[in-house]
Motif scaffolding. Structure first.
Motif, PDB file in Angstrom:
ATOM      1  N   GLY A 106     -77.148   5.018  -0.627  1.00  0.00           N
ATOM      2  CA  GLY A 106     -77.613   6.401  -0.685  1.00  0.00           C
ATOM      3  C   GLY A 106     -76.714   7.305  -1.495  1.00  0.00           C
ATOM      4  O   GLY A 106     -76.431   8.430  -1.085  1.00  0.00           O
ATOM      5  N   SER A 107     -76.244   6.856  -2.659  1.00  0.00           N
ATOM      6  CA  SER A 107     -75.346   7.655  -3.494  1.00  0.00           C
ATOM      7  C   SER A 107     -76.022   8.948  -3.928  1.00  0.00           C
ATOM      8  O   SER A 107     -77.224   8.983  -4.223  1.00  0.00           O
ATOM      9  CB  SER A 107     -74.918   6.857  -4.718  1.00  0.00           C
ATOM     10  OG  SER A 107     -74.255   5.670  -4.339  1.00  0.00           O
ATOM     11  N   ASP A 108     -75.235  10.030  -4.001  1.00  0.00           N
ATOM     12  CA  ASP A 108     -75.804  11.317  -4.398  1.00  0.00           C
ATOM     13  C   ASP A 108     -75.956  11.398  -5.916  1.00  0.00           C
ATOM     14  O   ASP A 108     -75.506  10.530  -6.664  1.00  0.00           O
ATOM     15  CB  ASP A 108     -74.963  12.476  -3.862  1.00  0.00           C
ATOM     16  CG  ASP A 108     -73.528  12.462  -4.382  1.00  0.00           C
ATOM     17  OD1 ASP A 108     -73.275  11.948  -5.476  1.00  0.00           O
ATOM     18  OD2 ASP A 108     -72.645  12.993  -3.667  1.00  0.00           O
ATOM     19  N   GLU A 109     -76.581  12.474  -6.370  1.00  0.00           N
ATOM     20  CA  GLU A 109     -76.902  12.617  -7.786  1.00  0.00           C
ATOM     21  C   GLU A 109     -75.662  12.633  -8.665  1.00  0.00           C
ATOM     22  O   GLU A 109     -75.645  12.029  -9.739  1.00  0.00           O
ATOM     23  CB  GLU A 109     -77.705  13.909  -7.994  1.00  0.00           C
ATOM     24  CG  GLU A 109     -78.190  14.131  -9.410  1.00  0.00           C
ATOM     25  CD  GLU A 109     -79.265  13.131  -9.829  1.00  0.00           C
ATOM     26  OE1 GLU A 109     -79.537  13.050 -11.040  1.00  0.00           O
ATOM     27  OE2 GLU A 109     -79.818  12.438  -8.955  1.00  0.00           O
ATOM     28  N   GLU A 110     -74.612  13.283  -8.224  1.00  0.00           N
ATOM     29  CA  GLU A 110     -73.396  13.339  -9.028  1.00  0.00           C
ATOM     30  C   GLU A 110     -72.810  11.947  -9.224  1.00  0.00           C
ATOM     31  O   GLU A 110     -72.370  11.592 -10.326  1.00  0.00           O
ATOM     32  CB  GLU A 110     -72.371  14.256  -8.368  1.00  0.00           C
ATOM     33  CG  GLU A 110     -71.106  14.427  -9.192  1.00  0.00           C
ATOM     34  CD  GLU A 110     -70.145  15.444  -8.607  1.00  0.00           C
ATOM     35  OE1 GLU A 110     -69.058  15.615  -9.174  1.00  0.00           O
ATOM     36  OE2 GLU A 110     -70.494  16.077  -7.582  1.00  0.00           O
ATOM     37  N   ALA A 111     -72.807  11.145  -8.165  1.00  0.00           N
ATOM     38  CA  ALA A 111     -72.276   9.790  -8.267  1.00  0.00           C
ATOM     39  C   ALA A 111     -73.148   8.923  -9.174  1.00  0.00           C
ATOM     40  O   ALA A 111     -72.637   8.121  -9.966  1.00  0.00           O
ATOM     41  CB  ALA A 111     -72.173   9.165  -6.884  1.00  0.00           C
ATOM     42  N   GLY A 138     -75.979   1.662  -5.211  1.00  0.00           N
ATOM     43  CA  GLY A 138     -75.501   2.741  -6.066  1.00  0.00           C
ATOM     44  C   GLY A 138     -75.033   2.328  -7.440  1.00  0.00           C
ATOM     45  O   GLY A 138     -75.329   2.995  -8.434  1.00  0.00           O
ATOM     46  N   SER A 142     -76.771   3.536 -10.835  1.00  0.00           N
ATOM     47  CA  SER A 142     -76.034   4.328 -11.823  1.00  0.00           C
ATOM     48  C   SER A 142     -76.164   3.701 -13.207  1.00  0.00           C
ATOM     49  O   SER A 142     -76.226   4.405 -14.223  1.00  0.00           O
ATOM     50  CB  SER A 142     -74.559   4.458 -11.414  1.00  0.00           C
ATOM     51  OG  SER A 142     -73.883   3.215 -11.498  1.00  0.00           O
TER      52      SER A 142
END
Length: 256
Positions: A106-111, A138, A142
Motif C-alpha cells: 500500500g505505498s503512497d503516491e510519493e513513494a 510497491g 514504482s
C-alpha cells in the motif's frame, strides 16, 4: 524520462528467471552498442551481482527511493564489469536488501513516484531496464510508474498463467499505463507436453502478446557463472538464445 526508453521487466511469480531475462536484454543492448542503465529493484540484488558490479558506492537503490535527488542517484550508479574499457555503456543502479523495506503493498503516491523522479535525473543512457521483485507490491508498481513499457516474464506452468493474467489486469488498470510489449515464456522445454499445453493456453488467452519462448539452455547459467554477457559465448546454442534476446529488444525499442 526524456529520450531514455525504460522497460519494466516483471513477474508476479518467482522462479521464472526474470533477472536472467534482464541480463539477456542487457547483453543484447551491449552487443549493439546501446547505452543502458539496469535498475536493480529486486532486494536479492541478483542483477547487480550478475552484471559483475565491483565498485562500492555510498548509496544504493533503496537510498535513491528514499531520497530521489540527483546527487544520491548519481552516487548509486556503478559500472558493470562487462565493460571495463567502455565507461557509461552499461551501468547499474545498484540493488540492496534494504529495498525490501520499501516493498509495501500500500505505498503512497510519493513513494510510488520516487523512482520516476530519480530516473529523470539519470538521463544519459538510451535504455533503462528495471528489474523488479517477483511480486506486484510497491517496488514493482514504482517501476510501472517510471516505465514506458512492460515485459511480463513467465514460465509454462499452470500457476504462471494466472500470474500473467493478474499482472496484465493490474498494469492496464493504471492511469497512464505503460505499454505491455510482450509476455516472454522463459526456460521453455518443448519436449514437455505440459509446457506446450500451457504455452498454447497463454497464446489463446493473450494472442500476439506472447513472444517466442526462450528455451531452457545451459548457455544462460554458463554466461552468468563466468560473469560475461551471453553474446560473448560463441557456441551455437548460446548464439541462438542471444538472437532471441536481440529480437525481444528490437520489439521493445520499436514499440515503447
Amino acid at each position: 524520462m526524456c529520450a531514455v526508453i525504460s522497460l519494466a521487466v516483471c513477474s508476479a511469480k518467482g522462479g521464472v528467471g526474470k533477472t536472467s531475462v534482464v541480463l539477456g536484454l542487457a547483453s543484447a543492448a551491449l552487443h549493439r552498442g546501446t547505452s543502458t542503465l539496469v535498475v536493480d529493484l529486486d532486494p536479492q540484488a541478483d542483477a547487480t551481482s550478475g552484471l559483475d558490479v565491483i565498485a562500492q558506492r555510498e548509496h544504493d537503490v533503496a537510498a535513491v527511493l528514499r531520497t530521489p535527488k540527483r546527487r544520491v542517484a548519481e552516487d548509486a550508479v556503478a559500472p558493470s564489469g562487462w565493460v571495463d574499457d567502455q565507461p557509461g555503456l552499461l551501468d547499474v543502479l545498484t540493488g540492496s536488501d534494504a529495498s525490501a523495506d520499501l516493498d509495501a503493498p500500500g505505498s503512497d503516491e510519493e513513494a510510488l513516484t520516487a523512482l520516476r523522479r530519480a530516473l529523470r535525473k539519470l538521463d544519459d543512457h538510451d535504455l533503462a531496464l528495471l528489474d523488479t521483485p517477483p511480486s506486484l507490491n510497491g517496488l514493482t508498481r514504482s517501476a510501472w510508474r517510471a516505465a514506458d513499457a512492460v515485459l511480463v516474464v513467465s514460465d509454462a506452468s499452470r500457476f504462471s498463467v494466472a500470474a500473467v493474467d493478474r499482472t496484465l489486469r493490474e498494469v492496464r488498470a493504471l492511469r497512464n499505463a505503460p505499454r505491455v510489449v510482450g509476455i516472454l515464456v522463459n526456460r521453455f522445454v518443448p519436449r514437455s507436453g505440459e509446457q506446450r499445453f500451457r504455452y498454447e493456453e497463454l497464446q489463446s488467452l493473450f494472442g500476439d502478446l506472447v513472444l517466442e519462448p526462450v528455451p531452457d539452455r545451459v548457455a544462460v547459467p554458463q554466461s552468468q557463472g563466468a560473469g560475461v554477457p551471453l553474446h560473448a559465448l560463441r557456441t551455437r546454442p548460446a548464439q541462438a538464445v542471444a538472437g532471441q534476446f536481440d529480437a525481444v529488444l528490437d520489439r521493445v525499442l520499436l514499440q515503447a
